[in-house]
Design a protein around this motif. Sequence first.
Motif, PDB file in Angstrom:
ATOM      1  N   GLN A  32      39.803  41.373  49.575  1.00  0.00           N
ATOM      2  CA  GLN A  32      40.742  40.982  48.528  1.00  0.00           C
ATOM      3  C   GLN A  32      40.606  39.490  48.242  1.00  0.00           C
ATOM      4  OE1 GLN A  32      45.014  41.125  49.362  1.00  0.00           O
ATOM      5  NE2 GLN A  32      45.412  41.805  47.266  1.00  0.00           N
ATOM      6  N   ARG A  33      40.557  39.151  46.954  1.00  0.00           N
ATOM      7  CA  ARG A  33      40.500  37.743  46.543  1.00  0.00           C
ATOM      8  C   ARG A  33      41.897  37.241  46.235  1.00  0.00           C
ATOM      9  NH1 ARG A  33      40.837  34.646  41.994  1.00  0.00           N
ATOM     10  NH2 ARG A  33      39.390  32.873  41.764  1.00  0.00           N
ATOM     11  N   LYS A  34      42.183  36.005  46.679  1.00  0.00           N
ATOM     12  CA  LYS A  34      43.442  35.337  46.366  1.00  0.00           C
ATOM     13  C   LYS A  34      43.110  33.980  45.759  1.00  0.00           C
ATOM     14  CE  LYS A  34      46.060  37.648  50.029  1.00  0.00           C
ATOM     15  NZ  LYS A  34      46.864  37.478  51.284  1.00  0.00           N
ATOM     16  N   GLY A  35      43.341  33.854  44.452  1.00  0.00           N
ATOM     17  CA  GLY A  35      43.012  32.624  43.756  1.00  0.00           C
ATOM     18  C   GLY A  35      44.056  31.548  43.940  1.00  0.00           C
ATOM     19  N   LYS A  36      43.584  30.324  44.111  1.00  0.00           N
ATOM     20  CA  LYS A  36      44.489  29.184  44.266  1.00  0.00           C
ATOM     21  C   LYS A  36      44.496  28.279  43.038  1.00  0.00           C
ATOM     22  CE  LYS A  36      44.027  29.257  49.294  1.00  0.00           C
ATOM     23  NZ  LYS A  36      43.720  28.474  50.519  1.00  0.00           N
ATOM     24  N   TYR A  37      43.575  28.513  42.105  1.00  0.00           N
ATOM     25  CA  TYR A  37      43.533  27.795  40.830  1.00  0.00           C
ATOM     26  C   TYR A  37      43.710  28.793  39.694  1.00  0.00           C
ATOM     27  CZ  TYR A  37      41.541  23.536  42.994  1.00  0.00           C
ATOM     28  OH  TYR A  37      41.318  22.415  43.731  1.00  0.00           O
ATOM     29  N   GLN A  38      44.340  28.353  38.633  1.00  0.00           N
ATOM     30  CA  GLN A  38      44.447  29.157  37.412  1.00  0.00           C
ATOM     31  C   GLN A  38      43.388  28.659  36.433  1.00  0.00           C
ATOM     32  OE1 GLN A  38      48.170  28.930  35.259  1.00  0.00           O
ATOM     33  NE2 GLN A  38      47.835  30.914  34.256  1.00  0.00           N
ATOM     34  N   ASN A  39      42.301  29.394  36.333  1.00  0.00           N
ATOM     35  CA  ASN A  39      41.159  28.959  35.538  1.00  0.00           C
ATOM     36  C   ASN A  39      41.471  29.012  34.046  1.00  0.00           C
ATOM     37  OD1 ASN A  39      38.380  29.861  34.080  1.00  0.00           O
ATOM     38  ND2 ASN A  39      37.960  28.512  35.817  1.00  0.00           N
ATOM     39  N   GLY A  40      40.961  28.029  33.296  1.00  0.00           N
ATOM     40  CA  GLY A  40      41.257  27.954  31.868  1.00  0.00           C
ATOM     41  C   GLY A  40      40.647  29.063  31.045  1.00  0.00           C
ATOM     42  N   ILE A  41      39.534  29.621  31.468  1.00  0.00           N
ATOM     43  CA  ILE A  41      38.898  30.727  30.749  1.00  0.00           C
ATOM     44  C   ILE A  41      39.554  32.052  31.098  1.00  0.00           C
ATOM     45  CG2 ILE A  41      36.733  31.989  30.425  1.00  0.00           C
ATOM     46  CD1 ILE A  41      36.644  29.347  29.122  1.00  0.00           C
ATOM     47  N   PHE A  42      39.994  32.189  32.354  1.00  0.00           N
ATOM     48  CA  PHE A  42      40.580  33.455  32.826  1.00  0.00           C
ATOM     49  C   PHE A  42      41.983  33.177  33.381  1.00  0.00           C
ATOM     50  CE2 PHE A  42      35.975  33.620  33.386  1.00  0.00           C
ATOM     51  CZ  PHE A  42      35.639  34.762  32.665  1.00  0.00           C
ATOM     52  N   PRO A  43      42.925  32.773  32.532  1.00  0.00           N
ATOM     53  CA  PRO A  43      44.254  32.385  33.028  1.00  0.00           C
ATOM     54  C   PRO A  43      45.026  33.536  33.651  1.00  0.00           C
ATOM     55  CG  PRO A  43      44.245  32.516  30.624  1.00  0.00           C
ATOM     56  CD  PRO A  43      42.818  32.640  31.064  1.00  0.00           C
ATOM     57  N   ASP A  44      44.712  34.768  33.235  1.00  0.00           N
ATOM     58  CA  ASP A  44      45.481  35.915  33.731  1.00  0.00           C
ATOM     59  C   ASP A  44      44.806  36.624  34.902  1.00  0.00           C
ATOM     60  OD1 ASP A  44      47.339  35.480  31.677  1.00  0.00           O
ATOM     61  OD2 ASP A  44      46.146  36.666  30.264  1.00  0.00           O
ATOM     62  N   ASN A  45      43.615  36.208  35.254  1.00  0.00           N
ATOM     63  CA  ASN A  45      42.862  36.924  36.296  1.00  0.00           C
ATOM     64  C   ASN A  45      42.251  35.984  37.332  1.00  0.00           C
ATOM     65  OD1 ASN A  45      42.243  38.466  33.451  1.00  0.00           O
ATOM     66  ND2 ASN A  45      42.671  39.897  35.129  1.00  0.00           N
ATOM     67  N   SER A  46      42.889  34.856  37.540  1.00  0.00           N
ATOM     68  CA  SER A  46      42.314  33.899  38.483  1.00  0.00           C
ATOM     69  C   SER A  46      43.290  33.455  39.557  1.00  0.00           C
ATOM     70  CB  SER A  46      41.794  32.667  37.725  1.00  0.00           C
ATOM     71  OG  SER A  46      42.792  32.134  36.868  1.00  0.00           O
TER      72      SER A  46
END
Length: 938
Positions: free
Chosen positions: A589-603
Motif C-alpha cells: 500500500q502506498r501512502k503519499g505525503k505530498y499532494q502532487n500538482g498534476i495528480f491532486p486527488d491521487n497522491s
Amino acid sequence: MNIKVIVVFIAVLMGTSMKPQQITIKGKFADAFTEVPLPQVKVSIENSFNEVYSNSEGEFSLELMNIVPGEYILRIDKLGYLIKRIPIRLTSEVKILETILLEPDLSSEQIHQNTISLSDAELLSEESEFDNISGILQSSRDVFLNAAAFDFSQTFFRPRGLGSEYGKILINGLEMNKMYDGRPQWANWGGLNDVQRNQIFSNGISANDFQFGGLGGTTNIIMRASKYQKGGRLSFAAANRSYTGRIMATYASGENNNGWYYAISLGRRFAEEAYIDGTIYSANSLFISAEKKLGNGHSLNFSGIYTPNIRGRSAAITEEVFELKGRTYNPYWGFQNGEIRNSRIREIKEPVLMLNHFWDISGKMKLNTAISYQFGETSNSRIDYGGTVLNIANGQQSFAGGGANPDPSYYQKLPSYFLRFPDAQNFEAAYQAQLEITQNGQLDWNSLYSSNLINSENSIYALSEDVNKDSQFTVNSNFSWELRNNLKLNSSFRHHTLKSENFSRIKDLLGGNQFLDIDVFVQVVAGEVSGRQAQSDLQNLNRLVREGDRYKYNYEIDAEETELFGQLQWNNNKLEVHVSGNIEAVQYQRKGKYQNGIFPDNSLGAGNVAEFLNFGIKTGGVYKFSGRQNVEINTAYFTKAPGFRNAFINPRQNDFLVNDLSEENILSGDLSYRYRSSFLNFRLTGYYTQINDVTEVSYYFAEGLSGLERENTAAFVQEVLSGMDKKYYGLEMGAESQVTPTIKLKAVLALGEYLYANNPELSLSSASFSETLNYGKAYLKNYHLSGGPQTAAQIGFEYRDPDFWWFSLSLNYFANGFVDINPLTRTINFQQDYDGLPLLDYAPEVAVKLLRQEKFEDYFLTNMVGGKSWRIKDKYLGTFISLNNILDVFYKSGGYEQARNSNYRTLKQDLDRDLPLFSNKYWYGQGTTFFANVYLRF
C-alpha cells in the motif's frame, strides 16, 4: 536330522544379526595442514538423513537409530576442504574412528574470494543492469556452477537465464531478498567473506530444508558464533576491478568454559578509482556474533551486520562515445579542486540485527526460531538541473530558468548532433565538439557552481539524492523432524513487515542558497507551466528547500509478506523422493505525503491495497542405478508476486496501481544424469521453464508518440508491460576428470534459449498527458531476452602439487548475447503519426530490418589462477592471484536500444545517418584484470 537343526540354527543367528540396531559413530576432525580441530564439518551416512556437524573441538557423535549392521559410506563435507567418502563396516553399538585429517581445497579460496569481488560490479551501474546471480552459486561444489559463479560471471552470464530475483539468499534461515524488486542486495553483507564460508546451497527447484525456495536456487549462509573454527585470520588483497584494495580481520573464540562463543570480523575495501573511470569505492564491514549454550539442547545466538559503503556509478555509452573515449569512459565524474568527484554516488547504510533461538528438542527434532530487524537507507545521487525562479505578473505565476543538461556525453554535445542534417552539416561545430569530449569530456563542476553564483536568488543546479529509507521486521521459525532414518519433515513460517520511505533530498546546493521545489518540465496543453500543476506539494506552494530537506516526491510503501512451507523427503538405497508446498500472502500500500500538482486527488494519503496470494508445489526424485550413476528429476508449479517496484505505475506522483495486476505463474522442470567415480565426475541436465503473466514497469523519455492530439509528441513516460510470458530452456553439462593425482581436467557447456513467449499488452502513462495511451499488443514473441550470453563453454585444467601449490588455466567461450529491445517500437505506435493516422512512408520490409534485434559477437576469454600455502608452526600462510581476460579481449557485456525514437519515421531517419544520435548503448567488458590475496590463519 542333525544337519537340518544346524541349518535352522545358523539361519536364526543370521536373522538375529541382521535386525536393526542403535549404533553410534564417534570421531574427530582436524586440518591436515595445521592439525587445528575443525568445527561445522558435516558427517552423514549416504542414502539416509542421518547427519551431524562437528562441535568447536572438531568432535562428532553420529547416532544411527534402527540401522542394520553392514557396509556403509561415511560422507564428510566442509566448504573449503576436499570431500571425503570413507567406507565403514558397522557391527557394534559404538564405533570410534581415529582423528580424520581434512585436506584444504586450495582452489575454493580463490572461488570464494573472486565471486564476491565480481558480484560487487553489479552495483557500479545505473539501476543494477548487471544483475549478477553468481553470489547465490558460490557455495556449490558442482563443476558447472563453479564455472558459472567465477569464470562466467565476468560476462554477467545468468545460469538458465534467470536474474537474482529468482534466487533466494538466507542468513541463519532468514530471507534477505528485498521486497522492492525481489533481489538480494549483496552490499548488505559485503566484505565479510571470512564469516560466510558455512553455506548450504540447493540448486534450482530441488529440495530445500529452510523454505520453498527460489527458481534459481537457495543459499543459506550460517553466521553463528558456535559454527566458526577457533582462531583468527588476516588477509590483504589488491585488485583492479571494482576496488583496488581490501583488508580483513576475523577472530572466533571457540567454546569458552561458561558455554559462550563469540566471533568478530572487520573489513575495508577501497578505491580512489576502480577499473571504470571515476568509480570511487569506499566500503567498511563489521560482523559481531555471540552465542550462549543454555542447556537442554537450547542455545541463543545474536548476530549483527553493518556494511556501510559508497560507490561511484558508471554509465552505458554509445558506439560514437566509445570510439572517442574508450571502454573505461564514464561521463558521471569530473575534477573538483584536483580530486575526482562522481555525481552518481550510491550509498548504502542498512545494518541488520538478528536473534536466533536453536532448540534440539530431541535427536530427531530441531527448531530454529529467529527475529531480525533491518533499518537504514539507500541513496542514489544525481544532478538536478531544473532550478527556477518564481515570476508573478498580473496575478499569474510563471517560472523562469532551468539549466542545460550537464552530462558531457549528452547527444547535443557530440559531433553527430552537428552532422545530423545531410544538407546542412556543421563540420566546424562537429570538430569543436570532438575536441571538447576527447580532450576533456568530463563533468564541469566549476561551471555548475558559477551558474548558481550568477543566479544568486535560487540554485539552477543541485546535487539531489533519491532515497529509500527502510525499516523491516522479520519473524521466522523452521522445524525439522526426522520421522524415520529415511523419512524427514521440514516446515517453516515467516513474516515480513516493511515500512519503506521514498523521497528526494537535497545533498548539495553547489554554492547556492536554496532551490525552488517545482517541476519545470511539467507541460500543459498550451505548452506553458501552470503554477499549481508544477507544484511538488500543493500543501506547500513554491517551497524553498535547502541542504538536507526533502523535496520533489515523498511517499511511503507499507508491505507485508507471510509464508507457510512444508516438505517431506524419503529415501532408500535406490530412490530419493521429495514433495513440498507453500502458501504465501503479500500486500503493498502506498501512502503519499505530498499532494502532487498534476495528480491532486491521487497522491496524498493512503491508496488502494495491492493483494496477492501465492501458492506452490514441487516434487522430485533421484533414482540410483548404482553408487556411481543416478538420474534426477524435479518439477514445480508456483506463483510469485511482483515486487512493489512493478506494482505501482508512478508512485513518485500518484498511487495508481497497474491495471489487472496479478501474480507470475511459473512452471519448471529439469532432468539430470550424473556419473561419479574416482576418475570422472559428470553431470548433464536439461531444463525448461515458463514464466507467465509477468508485469514490468519502465521509465524513459520518448518522442514520436501517437494519439496525443497535439504536434508535440515527446514526453517522459511510464511504460507498463502486462501479461508478458517468458520461456527458458536448454542444456547444462559439467565434467571433471582426475587424470593423475596432481592433474584435473574440466569441461563445461551451457546451451540456452531464452525468449519472449507471447505478445504482451503495452500502455503508457505520463504527467504530460491526462489519458493512458493503450497501444495494445507489443509484438515481442520470439525476441531474445537480454542478460548476458545464452551460450557459454569452458575447457580447463588444474595442477595441484603435493607441496601445496597449484595453478589452473581455463579457456571460456561466450555467444548468443543480445541487446535489450525497446517494446514501444514493436507496437502499433511505430506505424502511426502523431494524430493516430498511418504513416504514409511506412515500408514493412524496411521496418523488419530496423527492428531486428542486435546480437553481440562471440568471444573467448582466458583466465588463470595460481596459489601457494605454507605451514609456519601452528599457523597457515597462503596466497593466490587470479588473472581474468589475460589476452585483453574486447567484448560487449550488455546493452539496450534507446527509446527516444519510437516511430518508424524518426527511427529510420536516425539510423540512416552515418552517426546516429540515439543508437544502442552498451556496457563494455573489462580488459585484463587481476585479484591478488595473501592471508594468515592462526
